[in-house]
Write a protein that holds these residues in place. Structure first.
Motif, PDB file in Angstrom:
ATOM      1  N   ARG A  52       1.018  -1.284   0.134  1.00  0.00           N
ATOM      2  CA  ARG A  52      -0.086   0.051  -0.493  1.00  0.00           C
ATOM      3  C   ARG A  52       0.685   0.992   0.000  1.00  0.00           C
ATOM      4  O   ARG A  52       1.954   1.593   0.458  1.00  0.00           O
ATOM      5  CB  ARG A  52      -0.899  -0.018   0.890  1.00  0.00           C
ATOM      6  N   ALA A  53       0.161   2.142  -0.567  1.00  0.00           N
ATOM      7  CA  ALA A  53       0.924   3.314  -0.930  1.00  0.00           C
ATOM      8  C   ALA A  53       1.772   4.548   0.548  1.00  0.00           C
ATOM      9  O   ALA A  53       1.035   4.274   1.448  1.00  0.00           O
ATOM     10  CB  ALA A  53       0.043   4.693  -1.139  1.00  0.00           C
ATOM     11  N   ILE A  54       2.363   4.524   0.406  1.00  0.00           N
ATOM     12  CA  ILE A  54       2.764   5.525   1.902  1.00  0.00           C
ATOM     13  C   ILE A  54       2.881   6.527   1.382  1.00  0.00           C
ATOM     14  O   ILE A  54       3.934   6.956   0.183  1.00  0.00           O
ATOM     15  CB  ILE A  54       3.801   4.441   3.147  1.00  0.00           C
ATOM     16  N   ALA A  55       2.718   8.168   2.434  1.00  0.00           N
ATOM     17  CA  ALA A  55       3.312   9.222   1.771  1.00  0.00           C
ATOM     18  C   ALA A  55       4.487   9.698   2.118  1.00  0.00           C
ATOM     19  O   ALA A  55       5.296  10.563   1.654  1.00  0.00           O
ATOM     20  CB  ALA A  55       2.148  10.270   2.585  1.00  0.00           C
ATOM     21  N   SER A  56       4.862   9.222   2.791  1.00  0.00           N
ATOM     22  CA  SER A  56       6.995   9.973   3.083  1.00  0.00           C
ATOM     23  C   SER A  56       7.696   9.562   2.676  1.00  0.00           C
ATOM     24  O   SER A  56       7.952   8.959   1.571  1.00  0.00           O
ATOM     25  CB  SER A  56       7.204   8.601   4.142  1.00  0.00           C
ATOM     26  N   SER A  57       8.213  10.945   3.103  1.00  0.00           N
ATOM     27  CA  SER A  57       9.242  10.908   1.607  1.00  0.00           C
ATOM     28  C   SER A  57      10.563  11.456   2.271  1.00  0.00           C
ATOM     29  O   SER A  57      10.890  12.174   3.395  1.00  0.00           O
ATOM     30  CB  SER A  57       8.942  12.122   0.842  1.00  0.00           C
ATOM     31  N   TRP A  58      11.632  10.983   1.264  1.00  0.00           N
ATOM     32  CA  TRP A  58      13.057  11.459   1.939  1.00  0.00           C
ATOM     33  C   TRP A  58      14.209  11.809   0.906  1.00  0.00           C
ATOM     34  O   TRP A  58      13.749  11.708  -0.387  1.00  0.00           O
ATOM     35  CB  TRP A  58      13.773  10.353   2.913  1.00  0.00           C
ATOM     36  N   VAL A  59      14.909  12.855   1.483  1.00  0.00           N
ATOM     37  CA  VAL A  59      15.877  12.667   0.687  1.00  0.00           C
ATOM     38  C   VAL A  59      17.263  12.182   1.490  1.00  0.00           C
ATOM     39  O   VAL A  59      17.852  12.221   1.901  1.00  0.00           O
ATOM     40  CB  VAL A  59      16.364  14.059   0.069  1.00  0.00           C
ATOM     41  N   TYR A  60      18.416  11.527   0.044  1.00  0.00           N
ATOM     42  CA  TYR A  60      19.816  10.857   0.179  1.00  0.00           C
ATOM     43  C   TYR A  60      20.764  12.258  -0.082  1.00  0.00           C
ATOM     44  O   TYR A  60      20.384  12.598  -1.418  1.00  0.00           O
ATOM     45  CB  TYR A  60      20.364   9.547  -0.101  1.00  0.00           C
ATOM     46  N   ASP A  61      21.952  11.961   0.412  1.00  0.00           N
ATOM     47  CA  ASP A  61      22.611  13.035   0.229  1.00  0.00           C
ATOM     48  C   ASP A  61      24.159  12.729   0.071  1.00  0.00           C
ATOM     49  O   ASP A  61      24.424  12.011   1.682  1.00  0.00           O
ATOM     50  CB  ASP A  61      23.086  14.547   1.195  1.00  0.00           C
ATOM     51  N   PRO A  62      24.893  12.325  -0.887  1.00  0.00           N
ATOM     52  CA  PRO A  62      25.794  11.920  -0.703  1.00  0.00           C
ATOM     53  C   PRO A  62      26.787  12.345   0.251  1.00  0.00           C
ATOM     54  O   PRO A  62      27.862  11.488   0.726  1.00  0.00           O
ATOM     55  CB  PRO A  62      26.182  11.594  -1.815  1.00  0.00           C
ATOM     56  N   LYS A  63      26.563  13.404   0.208  1.00  0.00           N
ATOM     57  CA  LYS A  63      27.951  14.212   1.430  1.00  0.00           C
ATOM     58  C   LYS A  63      27.119  13.785   2.418  1.00  0.00           C
ATOM     59  O   LYS A  63      28.852  13.690   3.279  1.00  0.00           O
ATOM     60  CB  LYS A  63      27.587  16.136   1.130  1.00  0.00           C
ATOM     61  N   ASP A  64      26.430  13.207   3.325  1.00  0.00           N
ATOM     62  CA  ASP A  64      25.610  12.936   4.543  1.00  0.00           C
ATOM     63  C   ASP A  64      26.141  11.813   4.315  1.00  0.00           C
ATOM     64  O   ASP A  64      26.265  11.233   5.497  1.00  0.00           O
ATOM     65  CB  ASP A  64      25.161  13.481   4.906  1.00  0.00           C
ATOM     66  N   ASN A  65      25.617  10.868   3.331  1.00  0.00           N
ATOM     67  CA  ASN A  65      25.764   9.753   3.355  1.00  0.00           C
ATOM     68  C   ASN A  65      24.324   9.232   4.092  1.00  0.00           C
ATOM     69  O   ASN A  65      25.203   8.013   4.276  1.00  0.00           O
ATOM     70  CB  ASN A  65      27.220   8.878   3.354  1.00  0.00           C
ATOM     71  N   ALA A  66      23.536  10.014   4.424  1.00  0.00           N
ATOM     72  CA  ALA A  66      22.452   9.576   5.517  1.00  0.00           C
ATOM     73  C   ALA A  66      20.980   9.646   4.303  1.00  0.00           C
ATOM     74  O   ALA A  66      20.525  11.612   3.957  1.00  0.00           O
ATOM     75  CB  ALA A  66      22.916  10.489   6.509  1.00  0.00           C
ATOM     76  N   TRP A  67      19.624   9.356   4.550  1.00  0.00           N
ATOM     77  CA  TRP A  67      18.533   9.940   4.239  1.00  0.00           C
ATOM     78  C   TRP A  67      17.903  10.903   5.402  1.00  0.00           C
ATOM     79  O   TRP A  67      18.385  10.706   6.501  1.00  0.00           O
ATOM     80  CB  TRP A  67      17.454   8.641   4.786  1.00  0.00           C
ATOM     81  N   THR A  68      17.371  12.172   4.666  1.00  0.00           N
ATOM     82  CA  THR A  68      16.377  12.988   6.355  1.00  0.00           C
ATOM     83  C   THR A  68      15.367  13.126   5.605  1.00  0.00           C
ATOM     84  O   THR A  68      15.115  13.284   4.058  1.00  0.00           O
ATOM     85  CB  THR A  68      17.478  14.006   5.390  1.00  0.00           C
ATOM     86  N   SER A  69      14.075  13.234   6.392  1.00  0.00           N
ATOM     87  CA  SER A  69      12.378  13.198   5.545  1.00  0.00           C
ATOM     88  C   SER A  69      12.589  14.776   5.211  1.00  0.00           C
ATOM     89  O   SER A  69      13.389  15.800   5.897  1.00  0.00           O
ATOM     90  CB  SER A  69      12.238  12.582   7.466  1.00  0.00           C
ATOM     91  N   ILE A  70      11.778  14.187   4.429  1.00  0.00           N
ATOM     92  CA  ILE A  70      11.318  16.019   3.615  1.00  0.00           C
ATOM     93  C   ILE A  70       9.280  15.856   3.941  1.00  0.00           C
ATOM     94  O   ILE A  70       9.349  14.590   4.618  1.00  0.00           O
ATOM     95  CB  ILE A  70      11.852  15.576   2.527  1.00  0.00           C
ATOM     96  N   SER A  71       9.675  17.094   3.303  1.00  0.00           N
ATOM     97  CA  SER A  71       7.296  17.073   2.983  1.00  0.00           C
ATOM     98  C   SER A  71       7.092  15.692   2.509  1.00  0.00           C
ATOM     99  O   SER A  71       6.828  15.303   1.484  1.00  0.00           O
ATOM    100  CB  SER A  71       6.760  18.071   2.493  1.00  0.00           C
ATOM    101  N   PRO A  72       5.772  15.328   3.271  1.00  0.00           N
ATOM    102  CA  PRO A  72       5.451  14.135   3.254  1.00  0.00           C
ATOM    103  C   PRO A  72       4.748  14.216   1.326  1.00  0.00           C
ATOM    104  O   PRO A  72       4.047  15.406   1.250  1.00  0.00           O
ATOM    105  CB  PRO A  72       4.602  13.040   4.117  1.00  0.00           C
ATOM    106  N   MET A  73       3.651  13.246   0.941  1.00  0.00           N
ATOM    107  CA  MET A  73       2.947  13.589  -0.055  1.00  0.00           C
ATOM    108  C   MET A  73       1.793  13.627   0.393  1.00  0.00           C
ATOM    109  O   MET A  73       1.344  13.676   1.259  1.00  0.00           O
ATOM    110  CB  MET A  73       2.776  12.207  -0.972  1.00  0.00           C
ATOM    111  N   PRO A  74       1.175  15.271  -0.326  1.00  0.00           N
ATOM    112  CA  PRO A  74      -0.638  15.771   0.414  1.00  0.00           C
ATOM    113  C   PRO A  74      -1.027  14.242   0.603  1.00  0.00           C
ATOM    114  O   PRO A  74      -0.967  13.677  -0.108  1.00  0.00           O
ATOM    115  CB  PRO A  74      -0.863  16.834  -0.763  1.00  0.00           C
TER     116      PRO A  74
END
Ligand SMILES: *[C@@H]1O[C@H](CO)[C@@H](O)[C@H](O)[C@H]1NC(C)=O
Ligand SMILES: *[C@@H]1O[C@H](CO)[C@@H](O)[C@H](O)[C@H]1NC(C)=O
Ligand SMILES: *[C@@H]1O[C@H](CO)[C@@H](O)[C@H](O)[C@H]1NC(C)=O
Length: 341
Positions: free
Chosen positions: A119-141
């Motif tokens: 099932r769909a989840i709205a949660s969204s993230w960005v991965y920045d290779p400089k930090d080598n980590a995932w960060t939470s961003i605004s979920p899909m409305p």
């Protein structure tokens, strides 16, 4: 099994000059190093740079069935080698992923629900290779969460069209196709839902932005027939623009992968082939030239598959993994297609 598992179609391209070390003749296919650790399908492939690709999530073989994974791996084009990268925040398949400015944006997708269905989840993230980590961003409305959307990138904005909210792999195989069209602004970190819904719902379609136009090609719907051959375009500069119908695909199919080079959108493979001996999978390689509005058929896939995800870098198209049978059949095979010009 009555469910259908197919490809997230995603496109991206890089125009930078640099060579791949693996030779490839124009118009031909070339096999590259297979994905290590496990075979994969329903993952997403993006290019982080002119040298590095990333594959994210998907499903992996698990006994007699498949399970959803959080694995992310990187492919280095010059050395033709794979390495591991930080896992996704949770196991996901059919994730909506695009790379912008060397970062990976994971904008919702399908995850395993408590009842076992995807099932769909709205949660969204960005991965920045400089930090080598995932960060939470605004979920899909609210109301727009989905996986398997057709996507395209324009500047710093990521466009998503269609997709699916449910794929019930536990039995019955219920699934849906939505008409939602949305855009995520990577600079502002905001979502906008467009008033221009797709005229027909679809998931597992090809997507691309070329110039100022968003294209959606083929895809699937739940019902008899199932495969679409329609090609739609939306002019992004004109807020009053509506979806336009273009020349139909030579072969109707869902579960395709797509990649864009210049004005051309390449569409590979897919699922839902009724031809005898096809194992339900399409081998077609067809290219749509957005400049002329015409289709051309190219050399079929070396290993026909669906449920994969293609990316173009420096005039070459990379296709890691995918499924070789209707429904499942994940492989670790990585292929490169070299269209020439
Ligand atoms: C790729 O898959 C094949 C078939 O399952 C297997 O024999 C091979 O060892 C795999 N390669 C890697 C690098 O995992
Ligand atoms: C989303 O919808 C639910 C149910 O309608 C509501 O409770 C919630 O506040 C909404 N969230 C946002 C961010 O609008
Ligand atoms: C492609 O698949 C079709 C069946 O869908 C088959 O007839 C054809 O021979 C295949 N082409 C190649 C080159 O394998």
């Amino acid at each position: 099994m009555h469910f259908t598992v197919v490809a997230l179609a995603l496109s991206s391209s890089f125009g930078l000059a640099a060579g791949s070390c693996v030779p490839c003749r124009d118009g031909n296919w070339q096999q590259l190093a297979p994905i290590p650790v496990s075979s994969r399908q329903e993952h997403t492939t993006v290019a982080l740079s002119a040298e590095t690709l990333a594959i994210l999530g998907g499903v992996v073989p698990d006994g007699n069935f498949i399970s959803t994974t959080d694995i992310m791996q990187l492919y280095d084009i010059p050395s033709n080698t794979w390495s591991s990268a930080p896992s996704l925040p949770l196991p996901m398949n059919h994730a909506n992923v695009a790379a912008v400015g060397g970062r990976v944006y994971l904008l919702g997708g399908l995850a395993v629900a408590p009842d076992g269905a995807w099932r769909a989840i709205a949660s969204s993230w960005v991965y920045d290779p400089k930090d080598n980590a995932w960060t939470s961003i605004s979920p899909m409305p609210n109301g727009t969460a989905r996986g398997s959307a057709a996507m395209g990138v324009r500047g710093t904005s990521i466009y998503l069209a269609g997709g699916m909210t449910t794929l019930d792999v536990t039995g019955g195989g219920y699934q849906d196709s939505v008409t939602t069209v949305s855009v995520y602004d990577t600079t502002k970190g905001t979502w906008r839902t467009l008033s221009q819904h797709l005229p027909e719902g679809r998931d597992h379609a090809g997507g691309a932005v070329v110039g100022s136009t968003f294209y959606v090609l083929g895809g699937r719907y739940f019902g008899s027939g199932g495969n679409r051959d329609t090609v739609l375009s939306l002019q992004l500069d004109d807020h009053r623009a509506t979806w336009q119908s273009l020349a139909r695909m030579p072969t109707a199919r869902g579960g395709v992968s797509a990649a864009t080079i210049g004005t051309k959108i390449y569409i590979f493979g897919g699922e839902g082939n009724k031809a005898e001996g096809s194992d339900g999978v399409f081998n077609e390689t067809e290219v749509f030239d957005t400049a002329s509005g015409t289709w051309e058929e190219l050399r079929p896939m070396r290993l026909p598959r669906h449920g994969t995800s293609a990316v173009a870098v420096n005039g070459r198209i990379y296709i890691p993994g995918g499924g070789i049978y209707e429904h499942a059949g994940p492989v670790n095979t990585t292929d490169m297609f070299c269209p020439g010009h």
